[in-house]
Scaffold this motif. Sequence first.
Motif, PDB file in Angstrom:
ATOM      1  N   ILE A   1      12.036   2.491  -5.926  1.00  0.00           N
ATOM      2  CA  ILE A   1      11.465   3.645  -5.233  1.00  0.00           C
ATOM      3  C   ILE A   1      11.027   4.708  -6.229  1.00  0.00           C
ATOM      4  N   GLN A   2      11.825   4.942  -7.255  1.00  0.00           N
ATOM      5  CA  GLN A   2      11.447   5.924  -8.267  1.00  0.00           C
ATOM      6  C   GLN A   2      10.171   5.515  -8.985  1.00  0.00           C
ATOM      7  N   ALA A   3      10.040   4.206  -9.285  1.00  0.00           N
ATOM      8  CA  ALA A   3       8.828   3.710  -9.945  1.00  0.00           C
ATOM      9  C   ALA A   3       7.614   3.876  -9.033  1.00  0.00           C
ATOM     10  N   LEU A   4       7.787   3.569  -7.743  1.00  0.00           N
ATOM     11  CA  LEU A   4       6.686   3.715  -6.784  1.00  0.00           C
ATOM     12  C   LEU A   4       6.271   5.176  -6.642  1.00  0.00           C
ATOM     13  N   GLN A   5       7.240   6.065  -6.543  1.00  0.00           N
ATOM     14  CA  GLN A   5       6.933   7.488  -6.416  1.00  0.00           C
ATOM     15  C   GLN A   5       6.228   8.012  -7.663  1.00  0.00           C
ATOM     16  N   THR A   6       6.637   7.526  -8.829  1.00  0.00           N
ATOM     17  CA  THR A   6       5.975   7.913 -10.073  1.00  0.00           C
ATOM     18  C   THR A   6       4.526   7.460 -10.069  1.00  0.00           C
ATOM     19  N   GLY A   7       4.291   6.225  -9.614  1.00  0.00           N
ATOM     20  CA  GLY A   7       2.928   5.711  -9.545  1.00  0.00           C
ATOM     21  C   GLY A   7       2.062   6.479  -8.569  1.00  0.00           C
ATOM     22  N   ILE A   8       2.624   6.839  -7.422  1.00  0.00           N
ATOM     23  CA  ILE A   8       1.867   7.595  -6.421  1.00  0.00           C
ATOM     24  C   ILE A   8       1.481   8.963  -6.975  1.00  0.00           C
ATOM     25  N   ILE A   9       2.406   9.618  -7.676  1.00  0.00           N
ATOM     26  CA  ILE A   9       2.108  10.901  -8.310  1.00  0.00           C
ATOM     27  C   ILE A   9       0.978  10.745  -9.324  1.00  0.00           C
ATOM     28  N   ASN A  10       0.960   9.592  -9.996  1.00  0.00           N
ATOM     29  CA  ASN A  10      -0.075   9.324 -11.000  1.00  0.00           C
ATOM     30  C   ASN A  10      -1.395   8.872 -10.381  1.00  0.00           C
ATOM     31  N   GLY A  11      -1.472   8.814  -9.040  1.00  0.00           N
ATOM     32  CA  GLY A  11      -2.723   8.491  -8.372  1.00  0.00           C
ATOM     33  C   GLY A  11      -2.903   7.042  -7.974  1.00  0.00           C
ATOM     34  N   LEU A  12      -1.849   6.213  -8.079  1.00  0.00           N
ATOM     35  CA  LEU A  12      -1.970   4.804  -7.700  1.00  0.00           C
ATOM     36  C   LEU A  12      -2.043   4.663  -6.189  1.00  0.00           C
ATOM     37  N   MET A  13      -2.838   3.690  -5.739  1.00  0.00           N
ATOM     38  CA  MET A  13      -3.048   3.467  -4.309  1.00  0.00           C
ATOM     39  C   MET A  13      -2.231   2.307  -3.757  1.00  0.00           C
TER      40      MET A  13
ATOM     41  N   GLU B   1       0.856  -1.185   0.000  1.00  0.00           N
ATOM     42  CA  GLU B   1       0.000   0.000   0.000  1.00  0.00           C
ATOM     43  C   GLU B   1       0.891   1.233   0.000  1.00  0.00           C
ATOM     44  N   LYS B   2       0.433   2.299  -0.650  1.00  0.00           N
ATOM     45  CA  LYS B   2       1.324   3.449  -0.858  1.00  0.00           C
ATOM     46  C   LYS B   2       1.833   4.049   0.457  1.00  0.00           C
ATOM     47  N   GLY B   3       1.050   3.958   1.520  1.00  0.00           N
ATOM     48  CA  GLY B   3       1.477   4.517   2.790  1.00  0.00           C
ATOM     49  C   GLY B   3       2.476   3.660   3.534  1.00  0.00           C
ATOM     50  N   GLN B   4       2.771   2.466   3.025  1.00  0.00           N
ATOM     51  CA  GLN B   4       3.678   1.546   3.702  1.00  0.00           C
ATOM     52  C   GLN B   4       5.087   1.561   3.120  1.00  0.00           C
ATOM     53  N   LEU B   5       5.343   2.407   2.144  1.00  0.00           N
ATOM     54  CA  LEU B   5       6.661   2.474   1.518  1.00  0.00           C
ATOM     55  C   LEU B   5       7.705   2.912   2.533  1.00  0.00           C
ATOM     56  N   ARG B   6       8.795   2.127   2.620  1.00  0.00           N
ATOM     57  CA  ARG B   6       9.907   2.452   3.500  1.00  0.00           C
ATOM     58  C   ARG B   6      11.147   2.762   2.652  1.00  0.00           C
ATOM     59  N   TYR B   7      11.914   3.721   3.095  1.00  0.00           N
ATOM     60  CA  TYR B   7      13.109   4.124   2.370  1.00  0.00           C
ATOM     61  C   TYR B   7      14.342   3.549   3.051  1.00  0.00           C
ATOM     62  N   PRO B   8      15.175   2.808   2.324  1.00  0.00           N
ATOM     63  CA  PRO B   8      16.375   2.226   2.947  1.00  0.00           C
ATOM     64  C   PRO B   8      17.387   3.300   3.324  1.00  0.00           C
TER      65      PRO B   8
ATOM     66  N   GLN C   1       0.172   0.400 -15.030  1.00  0.00           N
ATOM     67  CA  GLN C   1      -0.853   1.000 -14.184  1.00  0.00           C
ATOM     68  C   GLN C   1      -2.251   0.576 -14.648  1.00  0.00           C
ATOM     69  N   HIS C   2      -3.010  -0.015 -13.702  1.00  0.00           N
ATOM     70  CA  HIS C   2      -4.344  -0.498 -14.053  1.00  0.00           C
ATOM     71  C   HIS C   2      -5.245  -0.422 -12.826  1.00  0.00           C
ATOM     72  N   LYS C   3      -6.339   0.344 -12.916  1.00  0.00           N
ATOM     73  CA  LYS C   3      -7.337   0.463 -11.848  1.00  0.00           C
ATOM     74  C   LYS C   3      -6.717   0.812 -10.497  1.00  0.00           C
ATOM     75  N   ALA C   4      -5.940   1.877 -10.479  1.00  0.00           N
ATOM     76  CA  ALA C   4      -5.327   2.430  -9.263  1.00  0.00           C
ATOM     77  C   ALA C   4      -4.259   1.529  -8.647  1.00  0.00           C
TER      78      ALA C   4
END
Length: 260
Positions: free
Chosen positions: A216-228, A110-117, A189-192
């Motif tokens: 991490i860059q891919a995840l951040q890109t997805g979050i900016i694009n509205g992925l959950m 889930e987008k709120g669970q992303l941890r940064y090493p 990206q498909h259905k959030a």
Amino acid sequence: MEHMLVRAIDHNRYELFRVMGEVTGTAVKDHDSFLETRLNPSPWGNYLYRFQLEEDRLSDEIEVIKQKIQSGCLPNQILLSSSDRPVGLFNAFVESGFLQTLSQTGMILEKGQLRYPADSASFLTIEMVTKESDLGNWVHCVTDCLFHQGCVETRAYLPLFRHLFYLKSCVFLLGKIDALPVSTVFLFQHKAIGGLYFISTRPEYQKRGYGAQMIIQALQTGIINGLMGFILHTTDQGSSLFKRLGFAESSVIRHLYLNL
């Protein structure tokens, strides 16, 4: 959200298969609870993707599948995915004569669970591929890292990825060291929900944190694009990296073939 992500482990890849078949004009067919793929070329080969479980009809279904494979009506490979009863389902296929070639773990985030090493790869430059002229470098890096065949495979796969390149649902990221492509990630990206595929780093550049930085860059890109949330498939070797980033194991995906 967790239930949605568990379902997306199967259905994100299902949708990617469908889109690949649609854009290349190769065969992608539904068979009730299966998805048949005959993509040419295909990064996964020709597969029958099993994504639903009819427990009371399982033995009958497997027998029908065997007969269709033996007659040449279906591919002799199965991508067997189950988040609810992976061991029993797998054993049923093995007892019927199928052999395993690879086992993967489905993981969710889930987008709120992303941890940064703590460690970071400061020398890596990450670019989003925005020009078709640069796509060849991304494809060559993927085929060289994952398939170990370099330019030969690049010529085969470039038309497939060129079609995907123009879809808004697809994001190509390329990591470079001194202008040399060394790492890749593909975000579908498909259905959030975002699926991460073709995660690769050249062997001589591994264990330096580049893979984590790309993801991490891919995840951040997805979050900016509205992925959950996000899903991916990985082997045991790669699961530790994804766990450090916050991903959790959710299902088992097994690659099988019928021993004819």
